[in-house]
Design an enzyme around this catalytic site. Structure first.
Site, PDB file in Angstrom:
ATOM      1  N   TRP A 101      57.790  71.851 -11.293  1.00 30.93           N
ATOM      2  CA  TRP A 101      58.744  71.150 -12.166  1.00 30.93           C
ATOM      3  C   TRP A 101      60.142  70.944 -11.553  1.00 30.93           C
ATOM      4  CZ3 TRP A 101      56.321  68.231 -15.280  1.00 30.93           C
ATOM      5  CH2 TRP A 101      55.213  68.750 -15.766  1.00 30.93           C
ATOM      6  N   ASP A 169      66.421  74.429 -16.548  1.00 25.28           N
ATOM      7  CA  ASP A 169      65.349  73.999 -17.488  1.00 25.28           C
ATOM      8  C   ASP A 169      64.626  75.384 -17.891  1.00 25.28           C
ATOM      9  OD1 ASP A 169      62.814  73.400 -18.319  1.00 25.28           O
ATOM     10  OD2 ASP A 169      62.083  72.476 -16.440  1.00 25.28           O
ATOM     11  N   LYS A 193      56.065  75.115 -25.837  1.00 22.56           N
ATOM     12  CA  LYS A 193      55.674  76.686 -25.379  1.00 22.56           C
ATOM     13  C   LYS A 193      55.999  77.510 -26.111  1.00 22.56           C
ATOM     14  CE  LYS A 193      56.362  74.254 -20.882  1.00 22.56           C
ATOM     15  NZ  LYS A 193      54.627  74.108 -20.787  1.00 22.56           N
TER      16      LYS A 193
HETATM   17  N1  PMP Z   1      59.693  72.060 -17.011  1.00 20.62           N
HETATM   18  C1  PMP Z   1      58.798  73.025 -16.989  1.00 20.62           C
HETATM   19  C2  PMP Z   1      59.196  74.325 -16.513  1.00 20.62           C
HETATM   20  C3  PMP Z   1      57.507  72.941 -17.720  1.00 20.62           C
HETATM   21  O1  PMP Z   1      56.734  73.992 -17.587  1.00 20.62           O
HETATM   22  C4  PMP Z   1      57.318  71.542 -18.213  1.00 20.62           C
HETATM   23  C5  PMP Z   1      55.944  71.246 -18.936  1.00 20.62           C
HETATM   24  N2  PMP Z   1      54.862  72.061 -18.463  1.00 20.62           N
HETATM   25  C6  PMP Z   1      58.127  70.658 -17.998  1.00 20.62           C
HETATM   26  C7  PMP Z   1      59.284  70.647 -17.351  1.00 20.62           C
HETATM   27  C8  PMP Z   1      57.764  69.198 -18.531  1.00 20.62           C
HETATM   28  O2  PMP Z   1      57.834  69.203 -19.828  1.00 20.62           O
HETATM   29  P1  PMP Z   1      57.555  67.941 -20.662  1.00 20.62           P
HETATM   30  O3  PMP Z   1      55.678  67.644 -20.588  1.00 20.62           O
HETATM   31  O4  PMP Z   1      58.115  68.164 -21.959  1.00 20.62           O
HETATM   32  O5  PMP Z   1      58.273  66.753 -20.210  1.00 20.62           O
END
Ligand code: PMP
Length: 355
Positions: A101, A169, A193
């Protein structure tokens, strides 16, 4: 009703009392004769929900007044672009590369800003955080991912960011770990989450960082979003309602300190088991996450059998992320400790048969 334990990394399990309240209020929200889904986003009733959700988050995270709290759409992934679009300007944006991510955040930022990767643990397969580097003396911001959902590492200490705003994030450990908001210039997290259902992204931003100039794309402009907090357009009303109920639940449990303790107990039990098992092991040794715990038997075939048999016994979504394989147990705030106990019993039985 079948009882299952849902170990999904997101959308993730929600507390049964929250789901029960949604059900109880679904057809007639507070005597309005309407569902929350049907309320105008400018109605007094929805205004109360929005205000309550913001107030609860401010109280739980001790968010200072000079931060705006925004409920946006587009997932954490849209923040990968909004952050550099709003905060980078002509300056360099610094990133720690600690997982898939983080890497996606970096890729998105590279499209609109000058990016420098301060440190990366990619060569270690992201199994640990990289060594912290001295803070850059100049730059737009320093970005970290406080919890790396896929490989299961997290920051317990924050890196030195000098005079640069720290941007985080926090999608997969917000409200599980007590990070001091005033250390950050901006925090973002998708709700699916630890905060509720998919469709809402929370952004907490120091208003002093907002650019004075209007951005090119109104929907992506924090300044505009903060001027009419979360009401520049129709916000994800039902999702915000679920977030509000989740926040009330976290408050009732004792807030972030209680959530951290519960996460430490749950994750501690699983790590302890994995560290002593002759069959299963956790491959992350340092900077272990409290909320996402990957593990493996070391054999892909046996991992697949385990995942299948576990699912048949009601332990759902234990399959690791497709990029790393193996298993992963996501133990967010709403995941019950009884589910960890039951999983450990199941794993011990599997171990006996398959050693
Ligand atoms: N950042 C992190 C740390 C994540 O775990 C995730 C999704 N698993 C995301 C970003 C992406 O999130 P989204 O699907 O809400 O765009």
């Amino acid at each position: 009703m079948t009882t299952v334990y849902n170990f999904s990394a997101g959308p993730a399990t929600l507390p049964p009392p929250v789901l029960a309240q949604i059900q109880a209020e679904l057809l007639d929200y507070h005597g309005s004769g309407m569902s929350v889904m049907e309320l105008s986003h400018r109605s007094a009733l929805f205004g109360e929900i929005l205000q309550e959700a913001e107030g609860r988050l401010r109280q739980l995270m001790t968010i200072p007044d000079h931060y705006a709290v925004l409920f946006l759409q587009g997932g954490a992934s849209l923040q990968f672009s909004m952050v550099p679009l709003n905060l980078a300007g002509q300056q360099t944006a610094y990133y720690y590369d600690t997982g898939i991510w983080s890497a996606k955040a970096i890729q998105a930022a590279q499209k609109v800003a000058n990016v420098h990767i301060l440190a990366s643990s990619k060569e270690q397969h992201y199994h640990q955080l990289p060594h912290f580097q001295p803070a850059p003396t100049e730059g737009a911001y320093l970005h970290i991912t406080t919890n790396n959902t896929i490989v299961g590492t997290m920051y317990t200490e924050l890196p030195d960011h000098g005079s640069l705003p720290l941007v985080a994030d926090m999608s997969s450990n917000i409200l599980s770990v007590d990070y001091p908001v005033s250390e950050f210039g901006l925090i973002y997290a998708g709700a699916q989450k630890n905060l509720g259902a998919a469709g809402v992204t929370i952004v907490i931003v120091d208003k002093n960082l907002l650019p004075e100039k209007e951005g090119a794309i109104p929907m992506l402009d924090y300044r505009l979003q903060a001027q009419q907090p979360s009401l520049y357009n129709t916000p994800p009303t039902f999702g915000i309602y679920v977030v509000n109920l989740m926040l009330a639940w976290v408050q009732a449990q004792g807030g972030i300190p209680a959530m951290t303790q519960a996460c430490q107990r749950k994750a501690g039990k699983l790590y302890h088991y994995l560290d002593h098992s002759p069959l299963f092991s956790a491959y992350v040794r340092q900077n272990r996450s409290l909320t996402n715990i990957p593990f493996t038997t070391g054999s892909q075939k046996l991992d697949d059998t385990f995942i299948q048999e576990a699912a048949a016994a009601g332990f759902m979504n234990l399959k690791g992320h497709r990029t790393v394989g193996g298993m992963r147990a996501s133990l967010y705030n709403a995941f019950p400790e009884a589910g960890v106990d039951a999983l450990l019993t199941f794993m011990a039985r599997f171990e006996e048969v398959n050693q």
